[in-house]
Design an enzyme around this catalytic site. Structure first.
Site, short mmCIF file in Angstrom:
data_model
loop_
_atom_site.label_atom_id
_atom_site.label_comp_id
_atom_site.label_asym_id
_atom_site.label_seq_id
_atom_site.Cartn_x
_atom_site.Cartn_y
_atom_site.Cartn_z
N HIS A 149 0.80 -1.23 0.00
CA HIS A 149 0.00 0.00 0.00
C HIS A 149 0.83 1.28 0.00
O HIS A 149 0.28 2.36 -0.11
CB HIS A 149 -0.93 -0.01 1.22
N ARG A 156 -1.21 11.38 15.21
CA ARG A 156 -2.43 11.58 14.43
C ARG A 156 -2.87 13.03 14.60
O ARG A 156 -3.02 13.52 15.73
CB ARG A 156 -3.54 10.63 14.89
N ASP A 195 -16.91 19.03 15.58
CA ASP A 195 -18.35 18.84 15.75
C ASP A 195 -18.69 18.71 17.23
O ASP A 195 -18.01 17.98 17.96
CB ASP A 195 -18.81 17.56 15.04
N GLU A 245 -10.31 6.37 14.67
CA GLU A 245 -9.00 5.76 14.44
C GLU A 245 -8.12 5.55 15.67
O GLU A 245 -7.30 4.63 15.70
CB GLU A 245 -8.19 6.62 13.45
N GLY A 291 -6.25 12.08 8.55
CA GLY A 291 -7.03 11.10 7.82
C GLY A 291 -7.13 11.43 6.34
O GLY A 291 -7.07 10.55 5.48
N GLY A 351 -5.96 15.18 13.49
CA GLY A 351 -7.24 15.05 12.82
C GLY A 351 -8.35 15.82 13.50
O GLY A 351 -8.11 16.72 14.30
#
Length: 236
Positions: free
Chosen positions: A5, A88, A205, A182, A21, A90
């Site tokens: 990948h 991460r 949100d 995640e 992401g 995000g």
């Protein structure tokens, strides 16, 4: 060597990788925050770049949506590209009244409704936690930069659109500060492979208040999160 990948050369990545992401956000970070960024992967449109932040080599690569996608890329980066530290960067939702849109939240641990960590952990519950050194440096950096951050537990879900009122009440009761798709998976893979991982997110949100940062405003709203993450890498 290239994996199934990731089609990058062996030494293409830094040992520290920031992982949003969204591949578009990976491109945005590379082009706006890194010096001399070079694109090193576009397989399956999962964009990856390596450049320099204040003379430190840093890579950024998207991990896609959900635990399976994120776990796959994190595993290949650690095993095949000698990556040691994952941050991460995000978005997440929140349900806590004291947390507002655009606030920065740092996950010190993550519960999940996914079964994947139980599969890894012989059908037992696994405590998916962040690396303490990374939490410490992120928190210290935030204080130094006068960024307000919230540190606590996340809930990582497989179901983006299912919003059970009963479940939201439970999450709020147990002081879950962020909901994403995640973090629990990333922490488990990093622990298994003896790497370090941390999730630093911006609240996009407020699930209970049904309020959200617009798509147009999202990139500009995440500047502090990205800056905090990059400044933290200087201490790692």
């Amino acid at each position: 060597m290239p994996t199934l990948h990731i089609k990058s050369e062996k030494n293409a990545f830094s040992n520290i990788v920031l992982m949003p992401g969204d591949p578009v956000r990976a491109k945005y970070i590379a082009e706006n925050y890194l010096a001399n960024p070079v694109q090193i992967n576009d397989t399956r449109l999962m964009l990856a770049y390596t450049g320099y932040y204040k003379n430190k080599k840093i890579s950024v690569m998207s991990h896609g949506m959900g635990i399976p996608s994120a776990s796959l890329y994190v595993r290949e980066l650690i095993l095949e590209y000698n990556v040691k530290k994952i941050i991460r960067v995000g978005t997440c939702g929140t349900i806590q009244n004291n947390i507002k849109l655009r606030d920065i939240v740092i996950s010190m641990g993550a519960s999940t409704d996914s079964k994947i960590n139980r599969i890894r952990f012989n059908n037992h519950d696994y405590a998916a936690i962040a690396d303490f050194e990374m939490i410490f440096h992120a928190f210290s950096t935030a204080k130094k930069m006068n960024f307000k951050v919230h540190i606590g537990n996340f809930f990582t879900t497989d179901s983006f659109y299912t919003e059970s009122e009963d479940m939201l009440k439970i999450l709020k009761k147990y002081n879950i500060i962020g909901i994403d798709m995640e973090t629990a998976g990333i922490y488990a893979v990093a622990a298994e492979l003896k790497a370090q991982a941390l999730s630093i997110c911006t609240v996009s949100d407020h699930i209970i208040k049904k309020d959200a940062v617009s798509s147009k405003d999202r990139e500009s709203s995440f500047h502090n999160m990205i800056t905090l993450s990059l400044e933290t890498t200087l201490l790692l």
